[in-house]
Structures are given as C-alpha cells and as structure tokens.
Design an enzyme around this catalytic site. Structure first.
Site, PDB file in Angstrom:
ATOM      1  N   TYR A   3       0.840  -1.200   0.000  1.00 16.45           N
ATOM      2  CA  TYR A   3       0.000   0.000   0.000  1.00 16.45           C
ATOM      3  C   TYR A   3       0.880   1.256   0.000  1.00 16.45           C
ATOM      4  O   TYR A   3       0.719   2.146   0.819  1.00 16.45           O
ATOM      5  CB  TYR A   3      -0.911   0.019   1.233  1.00 16.45           C
ATOM      6  CG  TYR A   3      -1.928  -1.090   1.321  1.00 16.45           C
ATOM      7  CD1 TYR A   3      -2.207  -1.932   0.253  1.00 16.45           C
ATOM      8  CD2 TYR A   3      -2.624  -1.318   2.512  1.00 16.45           C
ATOM      9  CE1 TYR A   3      -3.135  -2.955   0.362  1.00 16.45           C
ATOM     10  CE2 TYR A   3      -3.567  -2.324   2.618  1.00 16.45           C
ATOM     11  CZ  TYR A   3      -3.808  -3.150   1.540  1.00 16.45           C
ATOM     12  OH  TYR A   3      -4.733  -4.167   1.662  1.00 16.45           O
ATOM     13  N   HIS A  44      -0.112 -11.985   1.645  1.00 17.52           N
ATOM     14  CA  HIS A  44      -1.034 -11.096   0.949  1.00 17.52           C
ATOM     15  C   HIS A  44      -1.577 -11.744  -0.324  1.00 17.52           C
ATOM     16  O   HIS A  44      -0.920 -11.755  -1.354  1.00 17.52           O
ATOM     17  CB  HIS A  44      -0.323  -9.787   0.620  1.00 17.52           C
ATOM     18  CG  HIS A  44      -1.239  -8.662   0.275  1.00 17.52           C
ATOM     19  ND1 HIS A  44      -0.809  -7.359   0.161  1.00 17.52           N
ATOM     20  CD2 HIS A  44      -2.575  -8.616   0.011  1.00 17.52           C
ATOM     21  CE1 HIS A  44      -1.826  -6.574  -0.155  1.00 17.52           C
ATOM     22  NE2 HIS A  44      -2.907  -7.319  -0.265  1.00 17.52           N
TER      23      HIS A  44
END
Length: 376
Positions: free
Chosen positions: A88, A142
């Site tokens: 991110y 992830h």
C-alpha cells in the site's frame, strides 16, 4: 456511554504531538473496559479490540499530515486495530508516524506479497522500519495464489515461523479472495487469522468460511465490508456484520466524515431493523451475479486501463453521485478501454473468475449512452 473528554481532545489539525492523547492512560483503560459490548476477539490470538477497525489502504491517497490526523482521531475514539500492507505504497509509513511512541497501545496487521524467502525478509524488515516498531502483531501472506505450508518448496511458511521465533511477528495470518485457498488455510491449522471479503452481499459459501473459522478457533477479518464502495449504507453494513461475534470488519477510510460515521457506531451501534434489512434485500437483488469488486488484483493493465474502476462504472454511476464519474478526467479514463489489447491478463488474474474484458466493453457502452443522455 460517553467517550472520556481527554480522549477527544485532539487539535483541529490532528498532528500535534501525540503524547497529548497518550498521557491519559488510566482513563483510557477504564474506557476500554466499559466498551466490552462492542469488542471482538480474533480466534486464539487473544487480540480483543473494538468492533470497528481501521483499514489503512485508502490513506495512501491522502497527505501524510491528513493521514496522521485520521489515525490519531480513530485511536482517540477507541479504535486500536490497524490493517495495512507493504504494497500500500506509503501507508505503513503513515501508520508508523501516527503511533510512534505508542506501540503498546495498538495492534498492527500488515502483509507481505513476497514469493521468495529473500523477498520475505526484505519486506518484513522494510515494514518494521516504516512502522517504527520491532514487532508486528499479525503478519499476513497477501493474497497468495496458493496456501503456503511447511515443505512446499517455497520456504515461505518456514520464514514466517522463524520470524515468529525471533519475536519479529506475533501471529501468522493469510489474506485471500479465493475460496479454495481460504478453505485450505483453515483446514491446515497453520494460520491464526484469515482476512477475506465479507459483507451483506455474501454468498452461502462465504458464510461457511466464517463458521469454519469460528470452529477452528481462527480469527476472521472482514475486508471489503462495503464491497469496494458499492455498498453506500454503512449502518446496514455494520448491523449485518455485528451479527457475527467472531468477525472483525476493517473499514477503509480516507476522509474525516467517513471516519466520523464509523466512530458514531461505537456509542450507538446500528441494529438490523426492518428498514436496514430492506436496504440489504434491495442491494442483494441489484448486485446479484457478476460484478467487479474493485480489488485491483488485475492491475496494472498493459494498455493503461484503470480496470478496477472502469469495469464497474455502470454500478458506480447509479450508486454514487453520477457527476463524480462523468468528469472530463473520467471520460478520458473510460475512453482508454478502446485501447484494450485483449491479452487476457486481467481475466487470468481475477480472483473472482470474471470475464473482465467483457465487463469493460459492457461498462463502456453503458457509459457512452449515459453521456449521450440516452439512459439514466
């Protein structure tokens, strides 16, 4: 119950020294004890937090100063769980800056998308540095295409165990968008938490995941609780998820008014009234079938198409203020669909198995009709 005034005393710009908030430790602890009715425990981790948690993906789109303000305001109101990821962009850095010196007051979950052990250690050290901490509460794989396990040849799960033994991480989790990988993670007994899309548009198969996690003593973290922006009634979203005592929703926030809306539910949690149930029923009917959730795993597009928004434009036009999506900027982005290479990359990467090129074509055709005034 009223939030202690000391916890609400945050400067208007929310960026003044955070110790203004942290100095009221005793009052803060009493506040949390009184908040037990809204708490959720993540399986066997022992992590117990307010039912509202902070999804830090959207703060990568705002300034560092604004992000720190939102994070600190959330903490002041009782939010202690923050979810971010190495991928991110600068989200971890903003979380680290907001809570520097207050590490023992919050829980941080972050993620690695590494596919090699070398990449794993590099990302872990980078996350620790950016977050200004020497440990991560929940470290998650992830959205891997498979379920990492000991002996699978990648060494990834072994690296997780080593990091845990060294005290660099405290709990091992996994995030995913694929039911088969999620079930494999639950059945393996190797993971302490699962993060998976879950909202009131959930299917029976999604509900089964929640139940299986509870049986396995595994924490369930609900991402996409607003279905990537398609759900526009946060009270209905909250009330639905509140039915599941083992589910911790993370709400993606990038604006103060969005944060205030969710913080208001701490003292006045919405319940599933007939009115809110009617909203849910209506949305379920409208959003049945194939639609883009906006997860972005199809990106980047070699033709420069912003797939994760363009492929669901028809829904956004009708579920959000249409004017926001009809600007010259968005018209240009939609026109980029004409440059589609039909390479199939987006389709092969979609965790929901959607025919993304077809969705792009359909949404572009609809968009052109809306621009021409032929349809609403």
């Amino acid at each position: 119950m009223k939030i202690p005034q000391a916890l609400c005393t945050v400067p208007e710009d929310f960026v003044t020294d955070f110790y203004m908030i942290s100095s009221y430790q005793q009052e803060e602890e009493l506040y949390y004890m009184e908040q037990k009715k809204n708490l959720v425990t993540l399986g066997s981790t022992g992590i117990t937090v307010e039912k509202n948690s902070f999804g830090a993906l959207p703060i990568q789109r705002i300034s560092k100063e604004a992000a720190i303000g939102l994070l600190r305001k959330a903490y002041a109101a009782g939010v202690t769980f923050y979810d971010t990821a190495r991928y991110y962009t600068d989200s971890e850095e903003k979380v680290g800056a907001a809570f520097d010196g207050m590490r023992d007051k919050i829980y941080i979950a972050t993620k690695t998308g590494a596919t090699t052990t070398e990449g794993f250690w590099k990302e872990l050290h980078t996350s620790l540095e950016k977050l200004k901490t020497d440990y991560i509460d929940i470290y998650q794989f992830h959205n891997p295409a498979f379920c990492p396990k000991p002996g699978d040849g990648t060494g990834l799960y072994e690296a997780m165990l080593e990091a845990k033994d060294k005290g660099m991480i405290r709990h091992i989790g996994i995030t995913n968008h694929r039911l088969n990988v999620a079930h494999e993670a639950i059945d393996s007994g190797l993971y302490e938490t699962l993060q998976f899309p879950f909202c009131y548009l959930a299917t029976d198969k999604d509900l089964e995941l929640v139940q299986d996690c509870k049986k396995a003593g595994m924490g369930f973290i609900a991402m996409k609780a607003l279905s990537g922006g398609l759900i526009n009634n946060s009270a209905a979203a909250y009330a639905y998820l509140a039915q599941f005592d083992n589910v911790l929703p993370i709400w993606g926030v990038q604006r103060e008014n969005e944060l205030d809306e969710f913080l208001s539910y701490i003292d006045n949690p919405p319940t599933l009234t007939p009115e809110l149930q009617a909203v849910i029923d209506r949305d379920r009917e409208e959003l049945q079938g194939e639609f883009c959730r906006g997860c972005g795993y199809c990106m980047p597009c070699p033709a420069g198409i912003e797939i994760n928004n363009c492929a669901r434009m028809s829904l956004m036009l009708r579920r959000a203020p249409a004017a926001d999506w009809l600007t010259p900027e968005w018209q240009e982005k939609m026109e980029q669909i004409e440059q589609c290479l039909h390479c199939g990359q987006c389709k092969s990467k979609c965790p929901y198995g959607l025919d993304t090129p077809r969705l792009l074509e359909e949404n572009y055709a609809d968009y052109q009709k809306v621009l021409a005034g032929q349809i609403d």
